[in-house]
Scaffold this active site. Structure first.
Site, short mmCIF file in Angstrom:
data_model
loop_
_atom_site.label_atom_id
_atom_site.label_comp_id
_atom_site.label_asym_id
_atom_site.label_seq_id
_atom_site.Cartn_x
_atom_site.Cartn_y
_atom_site.Cartn_z
N CYS A 130 -0.92 -3.73 3.95
CA CYS A 130 -1.69 -4.96 3.76
C CYS A 130 -0.75 -6.16 3.88
CB CYS A 130 -2.34 -4.95 2.38
SG CYS A 130 -3.38 -3.53 2.09
N SER A 161 0.83 -1.21 0.00
CA SER A 161 0.00 0.00 0.00
C SER A 161 0.86 1.26 0.00
CB SER A 161 -1.05 0.03 1.11
OG SER A 161 -2.02 0.99 0.76
N HIS A 188 3.72 14.47 5.90
CA HIS A 188 3.78 15.91 5.71
C HIS A 188 4.37 16.47 6.99
CE1 HIS A 188 2.75 19.47 3.40
NE2 HIS A 188 2.62 20.05 4.58
#
Length: 120
Positions: free
Chosen positions: A85, A65, A70
């Site tokens: 996953c 995934s 940020h």
């Protein structure tokens, strides 16, 4: 009931090292080390620096995934989105991120992703 297909962690890192949070190279290194520790495999990476002493936004696309970040060096804070996953271990990724970014504190919200989370 169908089992979860993945774990999605929303991570708040605080009291982190501002110099590390302002460095695209150090952010990328931290995310790659976290992915490796979790047993995930990097497919692609992209990072953007907003300028001297400013934050970085970036993402690693994983076979399992993604990890995105940020950062706000002026607040000694970073927001991380960690979705894994398969057999990847987000707890190991979190430990590496905390150490690499020298975050003194963190908060995690965990979601189990998959069709079981959707009500008819």
């Amino acid at each position: 009931m169908t089992a979860a297909v993945g774990q999605h962690w929303l991570i708040e890192l605080s009291q982190a090292d501002p110099a590390r949070l302002a460095s695209p190279a150090q952010i990328e290194h931290a995310l790659r080390a976290a992915a490796e520790a979790a047993g995930a495999h990097v497919v692609h990476a992209h990072f953007h620096h907003f300028g001297p002493n400013q934050g970085v936004t970036g993402m690693l696309l994983l076979r399992e995934s993604h990890i995105s970040i940020h950062s706000w060096p002026e607040l000694a804070y970073a927001a991380v989105d960690l979705f894994m996953c398969g057999h990847a271990a987000p707890d190991r990724a979190l430990a590496v991120l905390q150490a690499q970014l020298q975050a003194a504190a963190f908060q995690v919200r965990q979601l189990q992703r998959g069709p079981q989370a959707v009500e008819p």
